[in-house]
Design an enzyme around this catalytic site. Structure first.
Site, mmCIF file in Angstrom:
data_model
loop_
_atom_site.group_PDB
_atom_site.id
_atom_site.type_symbol
_atom_site.label_atom_id
_atom_site.label_comp_id
_atom_site.label_asym_id
_atom_site.label_seq_id
_atom_site.Cartn_x
_atom_site.Cartn_y
_atom_site.Cartn_z
ATOM 1 N N GLY A 182 0.836 -1.205 0.000
ATOM 2 C CA GLY A 182 0.000 0.000 0.000
ATOM 3 C C GLY A 182 0.866 1.248 0.000
ATOM 4 O O GLY A 182 0.488 2.293 0.536
ATOM 5 N N ALA A 183 2.029 1.128 -0.629
ATOM 6 C CA ALA A 183 3.053 2.177 -0.548
ATOM 7 C C ALA A 183 2.594 3.508 -1.133
ATOM 8 O O ALA A 183 3.087 4.559 -0.746
ATOM 9 C CB ALA A 183 4.322 1.700 -1.258
ATOM 10 N N GLN A 193 -2.000 6.860 1.673
ATOM 11 C CA GLN A 193 -1.623 8.020 2.494
ATOM 12 C C GLN A 193 -0.719 7.648 3.667
ATOM 13 O O GLN A 193 0.185 8.413 4.005
ATOM 14 C CB GLN A 193 -2.820 8.871 2.897
ATOM 15 C CG GLN A 193 -4.000 8.161 3.498
ATOM 16 C CD GLN A 193 -4.763 9.077 4.440
ATOM 17 O OE1 GLN A 193 -4.484 10.270 4.539
ATOM 18 N NE2 GLN A 193 -5.730 8.521 5.166
ATOM 19 N N ARG A 230 -19.674 -7.411 7.046
ATOM 20 C CA ARG A 230 -18.385 -7.823 7.591
ATOM 21 C C ARG A 230 -17.797 -9.003 6.831
ATOM 22 O O ARG A 230 -16.592 -9.052 6.571
ATOM 23 C CB ARG A 230 -18.512 -8.170 9.075
ATOM 24 C CG ARG A 230 -17.152 -8.490 9.666
ATOM 25 C CD ARG A 230 -17.188 -8.706 11.140
ATOM 26 N NE ARG A 230 -17.919 -9.904 11.476
ATOM 27 C CZ ARG A 230 -18.054 -10.372 12.706
ATOM 28 N NH1 ARG A 230 -17.530 -9.693 13.711
ATOM 29 N NH2 ARG A 230 -18.735 -11.467 12.942
ATOM 30 N N ASN A 266 -10.324 -8.885 2.190
ATOM 31 C CA ASN A 266 -8.991 -8.797 2.792
ATOM 32 C C ASN A 266 -8.276 -10.143 2.778
ATOM 33 O O ASN A 266 -7.054 -10.188 2.676
ATOM 34 C CB ASN A 266 -9.075 -8.179 4.189
ATOM 35 C CG ASN A 266 -9.147 -6.669 4.078
ATOM 36 O OD1 ASN A 266 -8.199 -6.037 3.659
ATOM 37 N ND2 ASN A 266 -10.305 -6.102 4.392
ATOM 38 N N GLN A 301 -0.221 -12.726 0.370
ATOM 39 C CA GLN A 301 0.956 -12.073 0.964
ATOM 40 C C GLN A 301 1.603 -12.984 2.001
ATOM 41 O O GLN A 301 2.832 -13.063 2.092
ATOM 42 C CB GLN A 301 0.569 -10.702 1.541
ATOM 43 C CG GLN A 301 0.217 -9.718 0.405
ATOM 44 C CD GLN A 301 -0.062 -8.302 0.871
ATOM 45 O OE1 GLN A 301 -0.030 -8.000 2.059
ATOM 46 N NE2 GLN A 301 -0.351 -7.422 -0.071
ATOM 47 N N VAL A 358 -0.810 -3.364 9.504
ATOM 48 C CA VAL A 358 -1.460 -2.086 9.813
ATOM 49 C C VAL A 358 -2.853 -2.055 9.184
ATOM 50 O O VAL A 358 -3.801 -1.535 9.770
ATOM 51 C CB VAL A 358 -0.605 -0.904 9.291
ATOM 52 C CG1 VAL A 358 -1.328 0.424 9.465
ATOM 53 C CG2 VAL A 358 0.756 -0.871 9.986
ATOM 54 N N ASN A 411 -6.493 -2.618 8.043
ATOM 55 C CA ASN A 411 -7.635 -3.141 8.823
ATOM 56 C C ASN A 411 -8.492 -4.135 8.059
ATOM 57 O O ASN A 411 -8.578 -4.041 6.845
ATOM 58 C CB ASN A 411 -8.498 -1.951 9.264
ATOM 59 C CG ASN A 411 -7.870 -1.251 10.444
ATOM 60 O OD1 ASN A 411 -7.375 -1.901 11.357
ATOM 61 N ND2 ASN A 411 -7.894 0.071 10.414
ATOM 62 N N ASP A 418 -3.226 3.426 19.022
ATOM 63 C CA ASP A 418 -4.158 3.519 20.147
ATOM 64 C C ASP A 418 -3.388 3.793 21.445
ATOM 65 O O ASP A 418 -3.795 4.609 22.273
ATOM 66 C CB ASP A 418 -4.960 2.219 20.263
ATOM 67 C CG ASP A 418 -5.555 1.816 18.923
ATOM 68 O OD1 ASP A 418 -6.382 2.581 18.402
ATOM 69 O OD2 ASP A 418 -5.171 0.761 18.374
ATOM 70 N N HIS A 444 -7.827 -3.980 17.576
ATOM 71 C CA HIS A 444 -7.723 -2.599 17.097
ATOM 72 C C HIS A 444 -9.067 -2.239 16.471
ATOM 73 O O HIS A 444 -9.279 -2.354 15.274
ATOM 74 C CB HIS A 444 -6.599 -2.446 16.069
ATOM 75 C CG HIS A 444 -6.680 -1.122 15.367
ATOM 76 N ND1 HIS A 444 -6.420 0.065 16.006
ATOM 77 C CD2 HIS A 444 -7.044 -0.791 14.111
ATOM 78 C CE1 HIS A 444 -6.616 1.062 15.172
ATOM 79 N NE2 HIS A 444 -6.999 0.570 14.001
HETATM 80 P P1 NAI Z 1 -5.110 4.334 1.422
HETATM 81 O O1 NAI Z 1 -6.383 3.914 0.808
HETATM 82 O O2 NAI Z 1 -4.642 5.749 1.302
HETATM 83 O O3 NAI Z 1 -3.924 3.416 0.874
HETATM 84 C C1 NAI Z 1 -4.037 2.036 0.753
HETATM 85 C C2 NAI Z 1 -3.154 1.613 -0.389
HETATM 86 O O4 NAI Z 1 -3.125 0.188 -0.417
HETATM 87 C C3 NAI Z 1 -3.648 2.071 -1.758
HETATM 88 O O5 NAI Z 1 -2.611 2.772 -2.421
HETATM 89 C C4 NAI Z 1 -3.994 0.768 -2.478
HETATM 90 O O6 NAI Z 1 -3.716 0.824 -3.870
HETATM 91 C C5 NAI Z 1 -3.068 -0.202 -1.770
HETATM 92 N N1 NAI Z 1 -3.454 -1.605 -1.894
HETATM 93 C C6 NAI Z 1 -4.693 -2.145 -1.939
HETATM 94 N N2 NAI Z 1 -4.629 -3.475 -2.137
HETATM 95 C C7 NAI Z 1 -3.319 -3.798 -2.165
HETATM 96 C C8 NAI Z 1 -2.624 -5.011 -2.349
HETATM 97 N N3 NAI Z 1 -3.263 -6.179 -2.523
HETATM 98 N N4 NAI Z 1 -1.269 -4.971 -2.331
HETATM 99 C C9 NAI Z 1 -0.620 -3.810 -2.189
HETATM 100 N N5 NAI Z 1 -1.231 -2.627 -2.034
HETATM 101 C C10 NAI Z 1 -2.568 -2.621 -2.015
HETATM 102 O O7 NAI Z 1 -5.202 3.905 2.957
HETATM 103 P P2 NAI Z 1 -4.327 4.407 4.194
HETATM 104 O O8 NAI Z 1 -4.938 5.602 4.782
HETATM 105 O O9 NAI Z 1 -2.903 4.443 3.788
HETATM 106 O O10 NAI Z 1 -4.604 3.210 5.232
HETATM 107 C C11 NAI Z 1 -4.153 1.904 4.959
HETATM 108 C C12 NAI Z 1 -4.755 0.938 5.943
HETATM 109 O O11 NAI Z 1 -4.328 1.196 7.274
HETATM 110 C C13 NAI Z 1 -6.287 0.945 5.993
HETATM 111 O O12 NAI Z 1 -6.739 -0.397 6.048
HETATM 112 C C14 NAI Z 1 -6.572 1.632 7.309
HETATM 113 O O13 NAI Z 1 -7.818 1.250 7.835
HETATM 114 C C15 NAI Z 1 -5.434 1.121 8.153
HETATM 115 N N6 NAI Z 1 -5.135 1.887 9.359
HETATM 116 C C16 NAI Z 1 -4.781 1.169 10.482
HETATM 117 C C17 NAI Z 1 -4.456 1.812 11.648
HETATM 118 C C18 NAI Z 1 -4.083 1.026 12.870
HETATM 119 O O14 NAI Z 1 -3.936 1.649 13.925
HETATM 120 N N7 NAI Z 1 -3.890 -0.289 12.834
HETATM 121 C C19 NAI Z 1 -4.490 3.272 11.745
HETATM 122 C C20 NAI Z 1 -4.832 3.927 10.510
HETATM 123 C C21 NAI Z 1 -5.153 3.243 9.370
#
Ligand code: NAI
Length: 325
Positions: A11-12, A15, A98, A105, A112, A129, A131, A159, A187
């Site tokens: 997901g590089a 954001q 869900r 996922n 992976q 990371v 979700n 958290d 989480h």
């Molecule tokens: P985002 O939507 O900006 O970026 C996610 C990226 O993952 C996208 O560029 C997408 O193309 C890529 N992606 C999707 N499927 C993929 C795959 N099979 N292989 C490689 N890349 C793939 O999301 P953001 O904001 O960067 O968040 C990412 C994740 O982190 C979300 O699931 C979010 O809910 C989770 N998160 C977890 C937190 C925690 O405390 N554990 C805190 C904040 C976010």
């Protein structure tokens, strides 16, 4: 100099990825004397954006950055990986049940896990990371039978850091005055941030707060729902703070800490069913985590931990039902 460590970020182009990669390349993940090779895994439509980020990484001329590889092939991304940061995930969209979310996922974390199993370095450490992080970690782990189970972890450090910040503000102390903070469970909104074992200046944090209503009705929900509050205010979900927490998680796992929160595979400690990936108080030394033992859990904490663990059990049963583990 030391050999370069391969760090793979999925997901590089997202954001969190944008906030994370520069921290890693600057040396904040592993230390100021450890060169890193970055591997960026993305899906095809996001490869171009990942290339743009890689151009910016080049433009930083980071002394520790030994190379960048960009790919949509998980096998290649995880070949020889030492630190895998699994950020990319399928978000819940409107009307999604869900089961649909877990299935989507599973389609990401199963391959992976298989790719990590096939090619990762012997010392691989995995942080999930994306979700639902705990259950995604469980899926990846299930498909990497040759990798020791304790190498799969999920992130509750954001958290944890939120809890530190809220408590410090309430008491008018520095975050560095607080020790032994713990997030228990999933989480998710059911997580339990625990002030009964946290300490402020060596004294119980719950006693220092001395305000049960605040603890119950303000502190716990504020920490648990902080992600939603950030979305409401920023119009986008937590990114820099999530990246910061991911750096903290891996840094402390590798370099050691007396006490932090990590979602790790349960050995049955504190009544959490063996095999679930649940958040615990952990200490890390010599690159390994261990669950802090011997804490007394009162009725209030017991109920909160059990509720979050029940949710994890349901998620596990659901992915089992879908044949994902
Ligand atoms: P985002 O939507 O900006 O970026 C996610 C990226 O993952 C996208 O560029 C997408 O193309 C890529 N992606 C999707 N499927 C993929 C795959 N099979 N292989 C490689 N890349 C793939 O999301 P953001 O904001 O960067 O968040 C990412 C994740 O982190 C979300 O699931 C979010 O809910 C989770 N998160 C977890 C937190 C925690 O405390 N554990 C805190 C904040 C976010």
């Amino acid at each position: 100099s030391k050999p370069a460590v391969k760090v793979t970020v999925t997901g590089a182009a997202g954001q969190i990825g944008y906030a994370l990669l520069f921290r890693i390349a600057s040396g904040q993940l592993l230390g100021p004397d450890v060169p890193v090779r970055l591997s960026l895994l993305e899906i095809p439509p996001a490869l171009k954006a990942a290339e743009g980020t890689a151009m910016e990484l080049d433009d930083c001329a980071f002394p520790l950055l030994a190379g960048i590889d960009i790919t949509d092939d998980a096998k290649r991304a995880f070949d020889g990986v030492n630190v895998a940061m699994l950020v990319g995930a399928r978000p819940r969209t409107k009307g999604m049940e869900r089961g649909d979310l877990l299935e989507a996922n599973g389609g990401i974390f199963k391959p992976q896990g298989e790719a990590i199993n096939a090619g990762a370095a012997d010392d691989v450490r995995v942080l999930v990371v994306g979700n639902p992080a705990n259950t995604n970690a469980l899926i990846a782990k299930a498909h990497a039978p040759d990798v020791p189970g304790e190498r799969f972890t999920a992130m509750t450090r954001l958290d944890h850091n939120r809890a530190l910040s809220q408590l410090a503000a309430k008491l008018g102390v520095a975050v560095t005055d607080i020790a032994k903070m713990t997030i228990w469970g999933n989480h998710s909104a059911t997580q339990y941030p625990d002030l009964f074992h946290a300490e402020v200046g060596g004294q119980s944090a719950a006693a220092a707060v001395n305000d049960d209503a605040w603890l119950r009705d303000t502190f716990i929900p504020t920490v648990a729902k902080r992600g939603a509050a950030i979305i409401e205010a920023r119009g986008a979900s937590s990114a820099a703070s999530a990246a910061n927490a991911a750096v903290d998680h891996v840094h402390d796992w590798v370099n050691g800490t007396d006490w932090t929160s990590m979602a790790v595979v349960s050995d049955g400690s504190y009544g959490v069913p063996e095999g679930l990936i649940s958040s615990f108080p952990v200490r890390c030394a010599d690159g390994k985590w261990e669950i802090v033992q011997g804490l007394e859990i009162d009725d209030f904490s017991r109920e909160k931990i059990d509720a979050s663990v029940a949710e994890l059990t349901e998620e596990r049963d659901a992915v089992r039902g879908l044949g994902l583990i």
